[in-house]
Design a protein around this motif. Structure first.
Motif, mmCIF file in Angstrom:
data_model
loop_
_atom_site.group_PDB
_atom_site.id
_atom_site.type_symbol
_atom_site.label_atom_id
_atom_site.label_comp_id
_atom_site.label_asym_id
_atom_site.label_seq_id
_atom_site.Cartn_x
_atom_site.Cartn_y
_atom_site.Cartn_z
ATOM 1 N N UNK A 154 0.895 -1.259 0.102
ATOM 2 C CA UNK A 154 -0.083 -0.053 -0.008
ATOM 3 C C UNK A 154 0.832 1.263 0.121
ATOM 4 N N UNK A 155 0.061 2.476 -0.285
ATOM 5 C CA UNK A 155 1.031 3.533 0.086
ATOM 6 C C UNK A 155 0.344 4.374 1.285
ATOM 7 N N UNK A 156 1.301 4.849 2.145
ATOM 8 C CA UNK A 156 0.768 5.628 3.343
ATOM 9 C C UNK A 156 0.711 7.158 3.099
ATOM 10 N N UNK A 192 -2.242 10.906 -6.958
ATOM 11 C CA UNK A 192 -0.847 10.293 -7.340
ATOM 12 C C UNK A 192 -0.695 8.844 -7.246
ATOM 13 N N UNK A 193 -1.188 8.438 -6.118
ATOM 14 C CA UNK A 193 -1.277 7.042 -5.836
ATOM 15 C C UNK A 193 -1.859 6.150 -6.982
ATOM 16 N N UNK A 194 -2.982 6.482 -7.093
ATOM 17 C CA UNK A 194 -3.823 5.813 -8.116
ATOM 18 C C UNK A 194 -3.072 5.777 -9.298
ATOM 19 N N UNK A 195 -2.399 6.914 -9.694
ATOM 20 C CA UNK A 195 -1.618 7.145 -11.232
ATOM 21 C C UNK A 195 -0.717 6.011 -11.155
ATOM 22 N N UNK A 196 -0.156 5.517 -9.938
ATOM 23 C CA UNK A 196 0.922 4.714 -9.923
ATOM 24 C C UNK A 196 0.530 3.214 -10.024
ATOM 25 N N UNK A 197 -0.502 3.150 -10.021
ATOM 26 C CA UNK A 197 -1.202 1.707 -10.112
ATOM 27 C C UNK A 197 -1.389 0.892 -8.693
ATOM 28 N N UNK A 198 -1.022 1.558 -7.612
ATOM 29 C CA UNK A 198 -1.308 1.016 -6.337
ATOM 30 C C UNK A 198 -2.774 1.052 -5.957
ATOM 31 N N UNK A 199 -3.206 -0.042 -5.462
ATOM 32 C CA UNK A 199 -4.714 -0.157 -5.178
ATOM 33 C C UNK A 199 -5.011 -0.322 -3.794
ATOM 34 N N UNK A 200 -3.977 -0.084 -2.729
ATOM 35 C CA UNK A 200 -4.244 0.286 -1.377
ATOM 36 C C UNK A 200 -3.853 1.377 -0.605
ATOM 37 N N UNK A 202 -10.627 11.232 -3.838
ATOM 38 C CA UNK A 202 -9.388 11.334 -4.790
ATOM 39 C C UNK A 202 -8.987 9.756 -5.198
ATOM 40 N N UNK A 203 -9.234 8.932 -4.665
ATOM 41 C CA UNK A 203 -8.902 7.316 -5.080
ATOM 42 C C UNK A 203 -10.434 6.743 -4.515
ATOM 43 N N UNK A 204 -11.307 6.791 -5.354
ATOM 44 C CA UNK A 204 -12.714 6.146 -4.909
ATOM 45 C C UNK A 204 -12.734 4.620 -4.844
ATOM 46 N N UNK A 205 -11.745 4.019 -5.582
ATOM 47 C CA UNK A 205 -11.920 2.693 -5.929
ATOM 48 C C UNK A 205 -10.866 2.042 -5.358
ATOM 49 N N UNK A 206 -9.971 2.322 -4.350
ATOM 50 C CA UNK A 206 -8.788 1.556 -3.857
ATOM 51 C C UNK A 206 -9.317 1.336 -2.549
ATOM 52 N N UNK A 207 -8.645 0.414 -1.773
ATOM 53 C CA UNK A 207 -8.885 -0.011 -0.450
ATOM 54 C C UNK A 207 -8.400 0.915 0.515
ATOM 55 N N UNK A 208 -9.081 1.192 1.426
ATOM 56 C CA UNK A 208 -8.428 2.379 2.411
ATOM 57 C C UNK A 208 -8.378 1.538 3.814
ATOM 58 N N UNK A 209 -7.120 1.495 4.331
ATOM 59 C CA UNK A 209 -7.202 1.243 5.950
ATOM 60 C C UNK A 209 -6.753 2.417 6.728
ATOM 61 N N UNK A 210 -6.915 2.539 7.947
ATOM 62 C CA UNK A 210 -6.507 3.882 8.657
ATOM 63 C C UNK A 210 -5.566 3.189 9.881
ATOM 64 N N UNK A 211 -4.744 4.130 10.146
ATOM 65 C CA UNK A 211 -3.795 3.764 11.108
ATOM 66 C C UNK A 211 -3.474 5.005 12.141
ATOM 67 N N UNK A 212 -4.092 4.687 13.379
ATOM 68 C CA UNK A 212 -4.048 5.882 14.445
ATOM 69 C C UNK A 212 -2.940 5.912 15.247
ATOM 70 N N UNK A 213 -1.897 4.919 14.941
ATOM 71 C CA UNK A 213 -0.575 4.898 15.806
ATOM 72 C C UNK A 213 -0.910 5.115 17.392
ATOM 73 N N UNK A 214 -2.103 4.787 17.900
ATOM 74 C CA UNK A 214 -2.387 4.686 19.387
ATOM 75 C C UNK A 214 -2.720 6.037 19.828
ATOM 76 N N UNK A 215 -3.138 6.961 18.762
ATOM 77 C CA UNK A 215 -3.510 8.277 18.975
ATOM 78 C C UNK A 215 -4.995 8.474 19.573
ATOM 79 N N UNK A 216 -5.761 7.571 19.529
ATOM 80 C CA UNK A 216 -7.468 7.469 19.962
ATOM 81 C C UNK A 216 -7.498 7.001 21.233
#
Length: 202
Positions: A114-116, A131-139, A161-175
């Protein structure tokens, strides 16, 4: 690069080289990230040297027990252990004359990553998503864990900006636990359903 626990503008990693008795050489890398783990290049170097001393002269084919030994001593230095394991397995599979992916089952010759996207403005998040979608990355992994309104706005812009990619969230213990639930509910109300919310609380 900004996440919930801090910002870094440069990285100082550690390269590990392991040479087996037959001359096979393996390489590994430690990538300490102080805001998340408290590790630094200096602590990683020290722990990596300690790991090397622990496994020196031992049979690399017993890599699982060697990994367990390193973890038992340097349990708080995860990047040093990971880097040493990488180098050990790289050297071992080179001595066997097989690629590492074959050693682990040979299911594929490629991997998907994926791309963070860090904690940026919604506008910048939108640009990075395109930009991520244009690079062919799907997550895409979106860094959250700060102000809830800012986080939701960022995720919403990235989804646009990326309606068809998989999204994950990373809170890094912030919540807090409640904040994590509020974030997910707010996104659900916008028809955004992440595949995963990683490390939401401490």
């Amino acid at each position: 690069f900004t996440i919930a626990t801090g910002t870094t503008s440069e990285v100082r990693n550690v390269l590990i080289t392991i040479t087996l008795a037959d001359g096979s050489i393996g390489y590994g890398e430690c990538a300490p990230f102080t805001p998340s783990t408290g590790e630094t290049q200096e602590t990683a170097l020290s722990a990596a040297q300690g790991c090397a001393d622990l496994i020196k002269g031992r049979d690399a084919a017993h890599w699982r027990s060697l990994s367990k030994l390193m973890r038992s001593v340097y349990f708080s230095q995860g990047t040093a252990i990971a880097g040493t394991e990488m180098a050990l397995l790289d050297a071992l599979t080179r001595s066997y004359s097989i690629p590492l992916y074959v050693f682990f089952g040979g299911a594929s010759t490629s991997i998907e990553t994926d791309m963070s996207i860090p904690m940026v403005t919604p506008e910048r998040g939108y640009e990075l998503a395109k930009e991520t979608v244009a690079r062919g990355i799907t997550s895409i992994k979106v860094k959250v864990g700060g102000d809830l309104r800012d986080d939701v706005a960022r995720v919403e812009a990235i989804r646009e900006g990326a309606p068809n990619v998989g999204l994950t969230l990373d809170a890094n213990q912030g919540y807090t636990a409640n904040e994590a639930l509020i974030c997910l509910e707010a996104l659900d109300n916008r028809d955004i359903r992440p595949m995963l919310l990683e490390q939401p609380v401490h």
